[in-house]
Design an enzyme around this catalytic site. Sequence first.
Site, PDB file in Angstrom:
ATOM      1  N   LYS A  90      38.090   7.397  50.125  1.00 57.89           N
ATOM      2  CA  LYS A  90      38.142   8.771  50.649  1.00 57.89           C
ATOM      3  C   LYS A  90      37.215   9.707  49.863  1.00 57.89           C
ATOM      4  O   LYS A  90      36.523  10.542  50.443  1.00 57.89           O
ATOM      5  CB  LYS A  90      39.593   9.275  50.585  1.00 57.89           C
ATOM      6  CG  LYS A  90      39.794  10.724  50.977  1.00 57.89           C
ATOM      7  CD  LYS A  90      39.513  10.974  52.445  1.00 57.89           C
ATOM      8  CE  LYS A  90      39.579  12.451  52.776  1.00 57.89           C
ATOM      9  NZ  LYS A  90      39.209  12.748  54.145  1.00 57.89           N
ATOM     10  N   LEU A 131      49.912  16.370  49.917  1.00 58.42           N
ATOM     11  CA  LEU A 131      49.819  17.588  49.105  1.00 58.42           C
ATOM     12  C   LEU A 131      48.352  17.798  48.714  1.00 58.42           C
ATOM     13  O   LEU A 131      47.530  16.910  48.920  1.00 58.42           O
ATOM     14  CB  LEU A 131      50.703  17.451  47.862  1.00 58.42           C
ATOM     15  CG  LEU A 131      52.183  17.109  48.090  1.00 58.42           C
ATOM     16  CD1 LEU A 131      52.935  17.138  46.753  1.00 58.42           C
ATOM     17  CD2 LEU A 131      52.842  18.041  49.082  1.00 58.42           C
ATOM     18  N   PRO A 132      48.012  18.943  48.136  1.00 54.83           N
ATOM     19  CA  PRO A 132      46.601  19.164  47.799  1.00 54.83           C
ATOM     20  C   PRO A 132      46.028  18.143  46.811  1.00 54.83           C
ATOM     21  O   PRO A 132      44.949  17.604  47.036  1.00 54.83           O
ATOM     22  CB  PRO A 132      46.610  20.578  47.202  1.00 54.83           C
ATOM     23  CG  PRO A 132      47.789  21.254  47.833  1.00 54.83           C
ATOM     24  CD  PRO A 132      48.816  20.177  47.990  1.00 54.83           C
ATOM     25  N   LYS A 191      37.265  19.485  45.115  1.00 55.06           N
ATOM     26  CA  LYS A 191      38.146  18.526  44.407  1.00 55.06           C
ATOM     27  C   LYS A 191      37.711  17.091  44.715  1.00 55.06           C
ATOM     28  O   LYS A 191      37.581  16.253  43.822  1.00 55.06           O
ATOM     29  CB  LYS A 191      39.587  18.779  44.864  1.00 55.06           C
ATOM     30  CG  LYS A 191      40.620  17.816  44.380  1.00 55.06           C
ATOM     31  CD  LYS A 191      41.376  17.027  45.438  1.00 55.06           C
ATOM     32  CE  LYS A 191      41.522  17.570  46.816  1.00 55.06           C
ATOM     33  NZ  LYS A 191      42.088  16.672  47.806  1.00 55.06           N
TER      34      LYS A 191
HETATM   35  P1  NDP Z   1      47.256  22.635  52.869  1.00 54.92           P
HETATM   36  O1  NDP Z   1      46.861  23.528  51.742  1.00 54.92           O
HETATM   37  O2  NDP Z   1      47.152  23.137  54.251  1.00 54.92           O
HETATM   38  O3  NDP Z   1      48.765  22.133  52.651  1.00 54.92           O
HETATM   39  C1  NDP Z   1      49.236  21.760  51.394  1.00 54.92           C
HETATM   40  C2  NDP Z   1      50.694  21.372  51.494  1.00 54.92           C
HETATM   41  O4  NDP Z   1      51.132  20.948  50.198  1.00 54.92           O
HETATM   42  C3  NDP Z   1      51.619  22.522  51.895  1.00 54.92           C
HETATM   43  O5  NDP Z   1      52.688  21.990  52.628  1.00 54.92           O
HETATM   44  C4  NDP Z   1      52.095  23.057  50.550  1.00 54.92           C
HETATM   45  O6  NDP Z   1      53.363  23.669  50.604  1.00 54.92           O
HETATM   46  C5  NDP Z   1      52.230  21.773  49.774  1.00 54.92           C
HETATM   47  N1  NDP Z   1      52.104  21.975  48.327  1.00 54.92           N
HETATM   48  C6  NDP Z   1      51.079  22.515  47.652  1.00 54.92           C
HETATM   49  N2  NDP Z   1      51.286  22.455  46.326  1.00 54.92           N
HETATM   50  C7  NDP Z   1      52.508  21.867  46.177  1.00 54.92           C
HETATM   51  C8  NDP Z   1      53.285  21.527  45.047  1.00 54.92           C
HETATM   52  N3  NDP Z   1      52.841  21.761  43.806  1.00 54.92           N
HETATM   53  N4  NDP Z   1      54.494  20.945  45.253  1.00 54.92           N
HETATM   54  C9  NDP Z   1      54.948  20.704  46.506  1.00 54.92           C
HETATM   55  N5  NDP Z   1      54.258  21.006  47.620  1.00 54.92           N
HETATM   56  C10 NDP Z   1      53.041  21.575  47.449  1.00 54.92           C
HETATM   57  O7  NDP Z   1      46.382  21.305  52.653  1.00 54.92           O
HETATM   58  P2  NDP Z   1      45.880  20.262  53.760  1.00 54.92           P
HETATM   59  O8  NDP Z   1      47.000  19.849  54.623  1.00 54.92           O
HETATM   60  O9  NDP Z   1      44.603  20.754  54.353  1.00 54.92           O
HETATM   61  O10 NDP Z   1      45.461  19.054  52.787  1.00 54.92           O
HETATM   62  C11 NDP Z   1      46.421  18.187  52.192  1.00 54.92           C
HETATM   63  C12 NDP Z   1      45.657  16.977  51.621  1.00 54.92           C
HETATM   64  O11 NDP Z   1      44.994  16.306  52.691  1.00 54.92           O
HETATM   65  C13 NDP Z   1      44.591  17.365  50.607  1.00 54.92           C
HETATM   66  O12 NDP Z   1      44.529  16.413  49.586  1.00 54.92           O
HETATM   67  C14 NDP Z   1      43.303  17.368  51.430  1.00 54.92           C
HETATM   68  O13 NDP Z   1      42.159  17.134  50.628  1.00 54.92           O
HETATM   69  C15 NDP Z   1      43.589  16.252  52.420  1.00 54.92           C
HETATM   70  N6  NDP Z   1      42.881  16.320  53.705  1.00 54.92           N
HETATM   71  C16 NDP Z   1      42.744  17.498  54.401  1.00 54.92           C
HETATM   72  C17 NDP Z   1      42.072  17.510  55.622  1.00 54.92           C
HETATM   73  C18 NDP Z   1      41.909  18.766  56.428  1.00 54.92           C
HETATM   74  O14 NDP Z   1      41.110  18.737  57.389  1.00 54.92           O
HETATM   75  N7  NDP Z   1      42.611  19.853  56.139  1.00 54.92           N
HETATM   76  C19 NDP Z   1      41.505  16.273  56.195  1.00 54.92           C
HETATM   77  C20 NDP Z   1      41.783  15.092  55.423  1.00 54.92           C
HETATM   78  C21 NDP Z   1      42.414  15.123  54.225  1.00 54.92           C
HETATM   79  P3  NDP Z   1      53.559  25.258  50.908  1.00 54.92           P
HETATM   80  O15 NDP Z   1      53.606  25.383  52.406  1.00 54.92           O
HETATM   81  O16 NDP Z   1      54.850  25.566  50.251  1.00 54.92           O
HETATM   82  O17 NDP Z   1      52.373  25.958  50.288  1.00 54.92           O
END
Ligand code: NDP
Length: 290
Positions: A166, A65-66, A235
Amino acid sequence: MIHSVAFIGLGAMGYRMAAHLPKHFETVFVWNRNFSKAEQHAAEYGTLAVSLQDAVQADIIFSCLPTSQDVEALISGLELKAGSIWIDCTSGVPESAKNLAEALQTQQVNFLDAPVSGQTIGAENATLTVMVGGDAEAFEKALPALQAIGKLIKHVGNSGAGFAVKAVNNMLLAVNLCSVAEGFTTLKAHGVNLGEALDCINASSGKSGVTETVLPQRVLNRSFPLTFALPLLAKDTGIALDLVRDAKLSAPVIALTQSLIQAASDLSPAESDFSSAVKLYESWSKITLE
Ligand code: NDP
């Protein structure tokens, strides 16, 4: 022995990471807040889209999740299965990992903080680097599940250690991003050919992931594809700065970089890729990096 695995949070990373699990495990549950994504995942990869309460009955539960706040809110009130392991791949807050590990122990569940690095392409190819904090025995048990999504998988210490590594990694990315933006706007101001300069630097001591991939593939071609949102990088730099403060250290480069990345994030649309932080320098210098 792992019989069932669940993945919670099918975002840019999670959707791709969860796609590998059915190749290794018979039963793979998926859940996403916007449930249609879970159903799409099930149709595409043969996973099972189920309710959150059903998903968390798996032997291994992944979440991505974020923020740690999102993970805490999601976990609170859930009834988990004794003996299961929760693997949180969110880039989260070390203190939160310690609290969650302690809280889940009351349900006899181990919590591992296991953030990943390698971007969406690494998630797609199952080549992520995974830095894991938490109980060493739980790490050994969870290893087959981690190996399904990652390539380099390291147990780096107790609860919170994975999140700390990280945060520092992403701070280093941010430091490089800021310094490369300053260096290359300066070179352009002096009339230097940026493409040729980049080739020289990438064969020299100043190279970094930013000069090798981010600058050529996202900035100089002006594509800024959204794969890792700038607010998520802000963040992470915030978490790194908090770690410095918790340790009562002085780290001026980290403090300045956090301010710059936060400002770039505040001034950009929320849907901006992290690479668009360079636009802050472009607006100051009135020089476009292309
Ligand atoms: P996204 O914004 O693409 O996805 C977030 C996911 O979390 C979605 O499935 C969203 O659901 C869900 N979500 C958000 N808020 C909530 C909540 N309150 N309750 C339940 N589900 C929730 O993010 P990323 O996949 O890019 O990133 C996820 C994590 O990985 C972060 O911490 C990021 O820093 C880390 N990361 C990201 C990288 C990247 O290249 N993108 C690389 C390495 C780490 P919904 O579809 O319903 O919105």
